[in-house]
Write a protein that holds these residues in place. Structure first.
Motif, PDB file in Angstrom:
ATOM      1  N   ASN A  82       0.806  -1.221   0.000  1.00  0.00           N
ATOM      2  CA  ASN A  82       0.000   0.000   0.000  1.00  0.00           C
ATOM      3  C   ASN A  82       0.835   1.265   0.000  1.00  0.00           C
ATOM      4  O   ASN A  82       0.458   2.266  -0.605  1.00  0.00           O
ATOM      5  N   GLY A  83       1.979   1.240   0.702  1.00  0.00           N
ATOM      6  CA  GLY A  83       2.772   2.455   0.798  1.00  0.00           C
ATOM      7  C   GLY A  83       1.988   3.550   1.494  1.00  0.00           C
ATOM      8  O   GLY A  83       1.179   3.279   2.388  1.00  0.00           O
ATOM      9  N   ASP A  84       2.190   4.789   1.072  1.00  0.00           N
ATOM     10  CA  ASP A  84       1.346   5.845   1.615  1.00  0.00           C
ATOM     11  C   ASP A  84       0.039   5.875   0.824  1.00  0.00           C
ATOM     12  O   ASP A  84      -0.151   5.097  -0.115  1.00  0.00           O
ATOM     13  N   PHE A  85      -0.869   6.764   1.194  1.00  0.00           N
ATOM     14  CA  PHE A  85      -2.193   6.773   0.552  1.00  0.00           C
ATOM     15  C   PHE A  85      -2.085   7.068  -0.945  1.00  0.00           C
ATOM     16  O   PHE A  85      -2.860   6.541  -1.744  1.00  0.00           O
ATOM     17  N   ALA A  86      -1.103   7.875  -1.322  1.00  0.00           N
ATOM     18  CA  ALA A  86      -0.926   8.202  -2.735  1.00  0.00           C
ATOM     19  C   ALA A  86      -0.578   6.955  -3.545  1.00  0.00           C
ATOM     20  O   ALA A  86      -1.072   6.767  -4.661  1.00  0.00           O
ATOM     21  N   HIS A  87       0.264   6.074  -2.984  1.00  0.00           N
ATOM     22  CA  HIS A  87       0.605   4.845  -3.687  1.00  0.00           C
ATOM     23  C   HIS A  87      -0.631   3.960  -3.876  1.00  0.00           C
ATOM     24  O   HIS A  87      -0.813   3.348  -4.934  1.00  0.00           O
ATOM     25  N   THR A  88      -1.459   3.876  -2.855  1.00  0.00           N
ATOM     26  CA  THR A  88      -2.681   3.082  -2.962  1.00  0.00           C
ATOM     27  C   THR A  88      -3.590   3.625  -4.059  1.00  0.00           C
ATOM     28  O   THR A  88      -4.165   2.867  -4.835  1.00  0.00           O
ATOM     29  N   ILE A  89      -3.709   4.937  -4.138  1.00  0.00           N
ATOM     30  CA  ILE A  89      -4.571   5.559  -5.147  1.00  0.00           C
ATOM     31  C   ILE A  89      -4.008   5.373  -6.545  1.00  0.00           C
ATOM     32  O   ILE A  89      -4.749   5.068  -7.498  1.00  0.00           O
ATOM     33  N   ALA A  90      -2.701   5.523  -6.710  1.00  0.00           N
ATOM     34  CA  ALA A  90      -2.094   5.322  -8.035  1.00  0.00           C
ATOM     35  C   ALA A  90      -2.284   3.880  -8.497  1.00  0.00           C
ATOM     36  O   ALA A  90      -2.629   3.633  -9.658  1.00  0.00           O
ATOM     37  N   ARG A  91      -2.071   2.946  -7.593  1.00  0.00           N
ATOM     38  CA  ARG A  91      -2.279   1.521  -7.928  1.00  0.00           C
ATOM     39  C   ARG A  91      -3.721   1.280  -8.328  1.00  0.00           C
ATOM     40  O   ARG A  91      -4.004   0.586  -9.312  1.00  0.00           O
ATOM     41  N   GLN A  92      -4.652   1.881  -7.595  1.00  0.00           N
ATOM     42  CA  GLN A  92      -6.070   1.690  -7.882  1.00  0.00           C
ATOM     43  C   GLN A  92      -6.466   2.338  -9.197  1.00  0.00           C
ATOM     44  O   GLN A  92      -7.270   1.783  -9.957  1.00  0.00           O
ATOM     45  N   LEU A  93      -5.908   3.485  -9.486  1.00  0.00           N
ATOM     46  CA  LEU A  93      -6.208   4.157 -10.752  1.00  0.00           C
ATOM     47  C   LEU A  93      -5.750   3.300 -11.927  1.00  0.00           C
ATOM     48  O   LEU A  93      -6.530   3.034 -12.860  1.00  0.00           O
ATOM     49  N   TYR A  94      -4.511   2.865 -11.892  1.00  0.00           N
ATOM     50  CA  TYR A  94      -3.974   2.074 -12.995  1.00  0.00           C
ATOM     51  C   TYR A  94      -4.773   0.788 -13.192  1.00  0.00           C
ATOM     52  O   TYR A  94      -5.090   0.414 -14.325  1.00  0.00           O
ATOM     53  N   PHE A  95      -5.090   0.105 -12.091  1.00  0.00           N
ATOM     54  CA  PHE A  95      -5.764  -1.177 -12.229  1.00  0.00           C
ATOM     55  C   PHE A  95      -7.235  -1.033 -12.593  1.00  0.00           C
ATOM     56  O   PHE A  95      -7.747  -1.766 -13.435  1.00  0.00           O
ATOM     57  N   SER A  96      -7.940  -0.103 -11.971  1.00  0.00           N
ATOM     58  CA  SER A  96      -9.383  -0.006 -12.218  1.00  0.00           C
ATOM     59  C   SER A  96      -9.685   0.460 -13.636  1.00  0.00           C
ATOM     60  O   SER A  96     -10.687   0.039 -14.228  1.00  0.00           O
ATOM     61  N   VAL A  97      -8.829   1.312 -14.206  1.00  0.00           N
ATOM     62  CA  VAL A  97      -9.023   1.692 -15.613  1.00  0.00           C
ATOM     63  C   VAL A  97      -8.860   0.461 -16.493  1.00  0.00           C
ATOM     64  O   VAL A  97      -9.674   0.204 -17.402  1.00  0.00           O
ATOM     65  N   TYR A  98      -7.826  -0.326 -16.231  1.00  0.00           N
ATOM     66  CA  TYR A  98      -7.613  -1.573 -16.981  1.00  0.00           C
ATOM     67  C   TYR A  98      -8.790  -2.526 -16.806  1.00  0.00           C
ATOM     68  O   TYR A  98      -9.308  -3.081 -17.787  1.00  0.00           O
ATOM     69  N   GLN A  99      -9.229  -2.723 -15.583  1.00  0.00           N
ATOM     70  CA  GLN A  99     -10.288  -3.692 -15.318  1.00  0.00           C
ATOM     71  C   GLN A  99     -11.599  -3.275 -15.969  1.00  0.00           C
ATOM     72  O   GLN A  99     -12.327  -4.109 -16.515  1.00  0.00           O
ATOM     73  N   ARG A 100     -11.909  -1.983 -15.935  1.00  0.00           N
ATOM     74  CA  ARG A 100     -13.145  -1.519 -16.581  1.00  0.00           C
ATOM     75  C   ARG A 100     -13.098  -1.773 -18.080  1.00  0.00           C
ATOM     76  O   ARG A 100     -14.060  -2.286 -18.673  1.00  0.00           O
ATOM     77  N   LEU A 101     -11.988  -1.419 -18.714  1.00  0.00           N
ATOM     78  CA  LEU A 101     -11.867  -1.623 -20.157  1.00  0.00           C
ATOM     79  C   LEU A 101     -11.916  -3.105 -20.518  1.00  0.00           C
ATOM     80  O   LEU A 101     -12.550  -3.505 -21.501  1.00  0.00           O
ATOM     81  N   LEU A 102     -11.262  -3.929 -19.716  1.00  0.00           N
ATOM     82  CA  LEU A 102     -11.267  -5.370 -19.968  1.00  0.00           C
ATOM     83  C   LEU A 102     -12.669  -5.944 -19.836  1.00  0.00           C
ATOM     84  O   LEU A 102     -13.134  -6.698 -20.702  1.00  0.00           O
TER      85      LEU A 102
END
Length: 243
Positions: A82-102
């Motif tokens: 998770n890192g700090d909250f910013a790392h969690t958000i960046a990870r979530q942004l990258y993955f959720s955009v991918y998952q929605r498109l998929l």
């Protein structure tokens, strides 16, 4: 279910399970109470997706708690700490955009995953919106929040190259997925968010920074082994136990 469909179900289920656990680690540690609820709800959505996908393959408890590290086929992106909250958000942004498109592509097809994808894409749209709003707040916020968000986006960028690799051995099950168009749409969506958040867009696929991991082949980063041991500890300590 065919062998190729099984491979795809495991990979997608592992993505959802591992990220669900990572988000669950924020319980009691989120920056504000509202985020306790939001992250927990996202984690539960992902856990529900994992259960459905695992049920297509076999026993969900065995798949989650009794497989060894090398048997997991999740993207290396979702297993990152998770890192700090910013790392969690960046990870979530990258993955959720991918998952929605998929899932949008899978929902439009005729594979075994179409019903799940049609339902899950609505959940994932919320996950993406949540990540986008926080990216904008942090990126265009204070000097410190901007610096942290920028650092997180750059640190996790190297794990996104794996997103655009076809699911190994799952071409038949996920044949409706056009990885070329998925990559283009992902880059467009993520770039738009980062630019609106006044963040620097990391170098693209032609840069050495855009490396592809091997999580789909069962090769994971060091932190994953520790996370898996924690997640599986109770079940392995009390085999056969039931509530």
């Amino acid at each position: 279910m065919t062998t190729t469909a099984t491979a795809a179900a495991l990979a997608l289920g592992d993505d959802a399970l591992v990220l669900s656990h990572r988000l669950g680690e924020w319980a009691g540690h989120a920056p504000v109470l509202e985020e306790e609820v939001a992250l927990a709800n996202i984690a539960l959505d992902l856990l529900g997706q994992a259960r459905v996908l695992y049920s297509l393959v076999g026993d969900e408890d065995e798949l989650a708690y009794l497989r060894e590290e090398r048997a997991f086929r999740n993207l290396q992106l979702v297993e990152q700490p998770n890192g700090d909250f910013a790392h969690t958000i960046a990870r979530q942004l990258y993955f959720s955009v991918y998952q929605r498109l998929l899932y949008e592509q899978l929902a439009a097809g005729e594979s075994e995953f179409a019903p799940l994808a049609a339902k899950a894409v609505k959940e994932v749209a919320y996950h993406q919106d949540h990540a986008e709003q926080w990216t904008l707040r942090l990126g265009d916020g204070t000097a410190e929040s901007h610096e942290r968000m920028d650092r997180a986006c750059r640190a996790l960028w190297k794990f996104t190259g794996e997103i655009f690799q076809p699911l190994t051995g799952a071409e038949g099950a996920a044949g409706a997925v056009d990885t070329t168009s998925l990559e283009a749409a992902w880059l467009e969506s993520v770039t738009s968010v980062l630019e609106r958040a006044t963040l620097t867009v990391p170098d693209g696929p032609r840069s050495g920074a855009w490396s592809a991991g091997a999580g789909r082949q069962g090769v994971h980063t060091e932190s994953f082994g520790r996370m898996l041991a924690e997640m599986q500890h109770l079940h392995r300590s009390h085999p056969g136990a039931s509530w």
